[in-house]
Design an enzyme around this catalytic site. Structure first.
Site, PDB file in Angstrom:
ATOM      1  N   PHE A 152       0.802  -1.233   0.000  1.00 29.14           N
ATOM      2  CA  PHE A 152       0.000   0.000   0.000  1.00 29.14           C
ATOM      3  C   PHE A 152       0.829   1.274   0.000  1.00 29.14           C
ATOM      4  CE2 PHE A 152       0.911  -0.083   4.560  1.00 29.14           C
ATOM      5  CZ  PHE A 152       1.062   1.261   4.839  1.00 29.14           C
ATOM      6  N   LYS A 176      -1.247  -6.825  -9.643  1.00 32.35           N
ATOM      7  CA  LYS A 176      -2.238  -6.759  -8.552  1.00 32.35           C
ATOM      8  C   LYS A 176      -1.789  -5.703  -7.537  1.00 32.35           C
ATOM      9  CE  LYS A 176      -2.846  -8.212  -4.596  1.00 32.35           C
ATOM     10  NZ  LYS A 176      -3.516  -7.098  -3.883  1.00 32.35           N
ATOM     11  N   GLU A 179      -4.919  -3.832  -2.147  1.00 33.33           N
ATOM     12  CA  GLU A 179      -6.363  -3.591  -2.040  1.00 33.33           C
ATOM     13  C   GLU A 179      -6.653  -2.327  -1.231  1.00 33.33           C
ATOM     14  OE1 GLU A 179      -4.500  -5.910  -0.802  1.00 33.33           O
ATOM     15  OE2 GLU A 179      -5.406  -7.018   0.871  1.00 33.33           O
ATOM     16  N   CYS A 284       9.787   1.456   3.429  1.00 33.74           N
ATOM     17  CA  CYS A 284      10.702   0.384   3.807  1.00 33.74           C
ATOM     18  C   CYS A 284      12.115   0.911   3.981  1.00 33.74           C
ATOM     19  CB  CYS A 284      10.663  -0.716   2.760  1.00 33.74           C
ATOM     20  SG  CYS A 284      11.239  -0.124   1.185  1.00 33.74           S
TER      21      CYS A 284
HETATM   22  P1  NAD Z   1       1.391  -6.669   2.968  1.00 30.33           P
HETATM   23  O1  NAD Z   1       2.390  -7.742   3.082  1.00 30.33           O
HETATM   24  O2  NAD Z   1       0.258  -6.640   3.944  1.00 30.33           O
HETATM   25  O3  NAD Z   1       0.697  -6.690   1.513  1.00 30.33           O
HETATM   26  C1  NAD Z   1       1.451  -6.712   0.332  1.00 30.33           C
HETATM   27  C2  NAD Z   1       0.660  -7.451  -0.737  1.00 30.33           C
HETATM   28  O4  NAD Z   1       0.467  -8.793  -0.319  1.00 30.33           O
HETATM   29  C3  NAD Z   1      -0.715  -6.866  -0.997  1.00 30.33           C
HETATM   30  O5  NAD Z   1      -0.917  -6.831  -2.401  1.00 30.33           O
HETATM   31  C4  NAD Z   1      -1.666  -7.833  -0.318  1.00 30.33           C
HETATM   32  O6  NAD Z   1      -2.883  -7.992  -1.016  1.00 30.33           O
HETATM   33  C5  NAD Z   1      -0.911  -9.152  -0.330  1.00 30.33           C
HETATM   34  N1  NAD Z   1      -1.143  -9.966   0.859  1.00 30.33           N
HETATM   35  C6  NAD Z   1      -1.347  -9.534   2.143  1.00 30.33           C
HETATM   36  N2  NAD Z   1      -1.486 -10.583   2.965  1.00 30.33           N
HETATM   37  C7  NAD Z   1      -1.372 -11.700   2.206  1.00 30.33           C
HETATM   38  C8  NAD Z   1      -1.440 -13.095   2.486  1.00 30.33           C
HETATM   39  N3  NAD Z   1      -1.655 -13.539   3.725  1.00 30.33           N
HETATM   40  N4  NAD Z   1      -1.292 -13.956   1.475  1.00 30.33           N
HETATM   41  C9  NAD Z   1      -1.079 -13.529   0.210  1.00 30.33           C
HETATM   42  N5  NAD Z   1      -1.007 -12.211  -0.112  1.00 30.33           N
HETATM   43  C10 NAD Z   1      -1.156 -11.309   0.867  1.00 30.33           C
HETATM   44  O7  NAD Z   1       2.190  -5.281   2.999  1.00 30.33           O
HETATM   45  P2  NAD Z   1       1.627  -3.811   3.142  1.00 30.33           P
HETATM   46  O8  NAD Z   1       1.143  -3.605   4.541  1.00 30.33           O
HETATM   47  O9  NAD Z   1       0.714  -3.488   2.021  1.00 30.33           O
HETATM   48  O10 NAD Z   1       2.959  -2.966   2.905  1.00 30.33           O
HETATM   49  C11 NAD Z   1       3.843  -2.634   3.934  1.00 30.33           C
HETATM   50  C12 NAD Z   1       4.990  -3.601   4.021  1.00 30.33           C
HETATM   51  O11 NAD Z   1       5.703  -3.642   2.789  1.00 30.33           O
HETATM   52  C13 NAD Z   1       6.017  -3.205   5.077  1.00 30.33           C
HETATM   53  O12 NAD Z   1       6.439  -4.347   5.745  1.00 30.33           O
HETATM   54  C14 NAD Z   1       7.138  -2.605   4.250  1.00 30.33           C
HETATM   55  O13 NAD Z   1       8.409  -2.647   4.867  1.00 30.33           O
HETATM   56  C15 NAD Z   1       7.090  -3.460   3.043  1.00 30.33           C
HETATM   57  N6  NAD Z   1       7.722  -2.805   1.920  1.00 30.33           N
HETATM   58  C16 NAD Z   1       8.934  -3.274   1.518  1.00 30.33           C
HETATM   59  C17 NAD Z   1       9.604  -2.650   0.484  1.00 30.33           C
HETATM   60  C18 NAD Z   1      10.947  -3.136   0.045  1.00 30.33           C
HETATM   61  O14 NAD Z   1      11.431  -2.664  -0.967  1.00 30.33           O
HETATM   62  N7  NAD Z   1      11.577  -4.067   0.731  1.00 30.33           N
HETATM   63  C19 NAD Z   1       9.013  -1.550  -0.157  1.00 30.33           C
HETATM   64  C20 NAD Z   1       7.773  -1.115   0.270  1.00 30.33           C
HETATM   65  C21 NAD Z   1       7.131  -1.746   1.310  1.00 30.33           C
END
Ligand code: NAD
Length: 492
Positions: A152, A176, A179, A284
């Site tokens: 997000f 994708k 959401e 991140c």
């Molecule tokens: P998230 O892991 O909740 O969601 C990321 C994606 O995974 C979304 O598209 C979501 O629909 C999907 N998802 C969520 N739960 C899932 C599950 N149980 N099974 C399958 N798919 C699932 O992450 P977020 O809260 O949207 O984003 C924040 C996180 O992303 C933080 O931990 C941040 O550090 C990380 N992030 C990392 C980087 C990097 O470059 N390393 C960059 C940006 C964000």
């Protein structure tokens, strides 16, 4: 909310209403106003997108690279023309400030620009005469249908860490978005459509975890690019790999930033505060542990407190606002709970940003900058990604001790050092266990022409996002050994 606010999918060059029975509401985190609905698309819709991408692949991969990049040039122009509109959409659905959203879109565009160099970047190598009359060469071919799954916090940028390279190298794609922030990609896909990609080459499927799992299990999808939290990144990596796909999965972070006594006081204070509180700490590459060394404690503790306390918090579209809300009330409550946990573990609250009382913040998911001082290096808080505007302030006696604390963490996304001592900087760069390093830099975000190099639990895979790594990830090598004897020609 009328159902026409439900976001459509884009499959095979058509905007389609999703057949999903479940939705997720999308709110402006600064006001709690309902903005739209994300359909949690079904496995059948993932299948339709993958089939469309697969059908488009045969012709797209045969399109010369010099032609494949023409829609990317057009897309770059369209993104420039609609730059502010895209940035404003990011602010609305994500909450960050307009300047931050503009910075995000600038990096997205930069990736499109770099991918326009694909005709050179995906060139192969040729060795003449490896034996008499025999030559050997390696060519790069696209892998097929690839999927991009985004978080997000950078709804406009993160899909573009991958998509331009995937398309330019001849793959077709299913995207994708999160959401929670799906609206920026909806608009970006209107621009992708206008840019002239053939039907099926780019597809948009909205959804949540079940949609992701349908992608990970789909036989036709050959490669997965994922960015999100570490537990989900690990799940994606394991499940997709078990299904025989290539995977790059970027995860969470807990970025330490070390301040030596000889660091420039004014610049360091400003940059550290920007790193911790920019994007409300939801990036991140946000610094979340600030480690002063020796005397630096006395200079920087009051300076950081003043910089944090003075930050203007409000709606991201308002002039002068420096920090927006966090993404949701649930996220705000989770962060407040972690602050509470930190105090129970023995840290002291130097600045408490919970429960802001300004009336203009009442309807949003706001927290003000917070500082927890004397966070113990072995505490749960020191190892937990907070993803909010919270600085964990630690005081080390020596540089050695600070380095040991940095390297004891499970994550390795970024580590930064502030100093005017070149030898200390060199040692830090050499020894520190993280993939993106800042020296007198607070957010060491690689430009599009460098790979985004997370280590340890911040990344699962081998090849990272952006630049030459993307070209390798989205292509498979083919090595050809050819024998053409001169004698054979004399037969004619
Ligand atoms: P998230 O892991 O909740 O969601 C990321 C994606 O995974 C979304 O598209 C979501 O629909 C999907 N998802 C969520 N739960 C899932 C599950 N149980 N099974 C399958 N798919 C699932 O992450 P977020 O809260 O949207 O984003 C924040 C996180 O992303 C933080 O931990 C941040 O550090 C990380 N992030 C990392 C980087 C990097 O470059 N390393 C960059 C940006 C964000």
């Amino acid at each position: 909310m009328p159902t026409n606010n439900r976001l459509p999918n884009y499959i095979n060059g058509q905007w389609q209403k999703s057949a999903a029975t479940e939705i997720r509401e999308v709110f402006d985190p600064a006001t709690s106003e309902l903005l739209s609905e994300t359909p949690l698309s079904t496995a059948a819709e993932v299948d339709a997108a993958a089939q469309a991408a697969s059908a488009a692949f045969e012709s797209w991969r045969r399109t010369p690279a010099t032609e494949r990049i023409q829609p990317l040039f057009k897309l770059k122009d369209l993104m420039e023309t609609h730059f502010d509109e895209l940035a404003r959409t990011i602010v609305l659905e994500n909450g960050k400030t307009l300047d931050e959203a503009r910075g995000e879109m600038r990096r997205a565009i930069e990736n499109v620009e770099v991918a326009c160099g694909i005709p050179t970047m995906m060139q192969g190598v040729f060795s003449e005469d490896i034996a008499r009359g025999i030559d050997e060469f390696m060519i790069r071919q696209p892998v097929g249908v690839v999927a991009i799954i985004a978080p997000f916090n950078f709804p406009g940028m993160i899909p573009f860490w991958f998509l331009p390279y995937a398309l330019a190298t001849g793959n077709t794609a299913v995207v994708k978005p999160s959401e929670r922030t799906p609206m920026t990609m909806r608009r970006a896909f209107e621009l992708l459509e206008e840019a002239g990609f053939p039907p099926g080459v780019v597809n948009l499927v909205n959804g949540g975890p079940d949609t992701v799992n349908a992608i990970l299990d789909h036989r036709t999808i050959r490669a997965i690019s994922f960015v999100g939290s570490t537990p989900v990144a690990h799940h994606v990596y394991a499940r997709a790999a078990a299904n025989g796909k290539r995977v790059q999965a970027q995860g969470g972070a807990k970025n330490p930033l070390v301040v030596l006594p000889d660091a420039d006081p004014e610049m360091t204070t400003r940059i550290v505060a920007d790193s911790v509180y920019g994007n409300a700490g939801q990036r991140c590459l946000a610094a979340s542990l600030v480690i002063t060394v020796g005397e630096a404690k006395n200079t920087f503790t009051p300076a950081l407190k003043e910089a944090a306390a003075g930050r203007v918090v409000g709606h991201g579209l308002q002039e002068g606002v420096q920090m927006g809300p966090v993404i949701s009330p649930q996220s705000r409550d989770r962060i407040s709970g972690l602050i509470e946990m930190g105090t129970k573990e023995g840290a002291s609250l130097l600045l408490d940003g919970r429960f802001p009382d300004a009336p203009e913040l009442a309807n949003g998911s706001f927290l003000k900058p917070t500082i927890l001082e004397n966070v113990h290096p072995n505490s749960e808080l020191a190892g937990t990604e907070i993803f909010g505007p919270v600085m964990g302030l630690m005081h080390a006696e020596t540089f050695e001790e600070a380095l040991a604390w940095v390297n004891s963490g499970r994550y390795g996304n970024m580590a930064c050092l502030f100093t005017s001592d070149g030898a200390a900087a060199r040692r830090f760069r050499y020894e520190v266990q993280a993939g993106n390093i800042g020296i007198n830099i607070g957010v060491a975000a690689p430009m599009a022409f460098f790979p985004f190099s997370g280590w340890k639990d911040s990344f699962f895979g081998t090849l990272h996002a952006q630049s030459s790594h993307s070209v390798e990830f989205y292509t498979q090598t083919k090595v050809v050994v050819e024998r053409w004897l001169e004698d054979w020609s004399r037969q004619f």
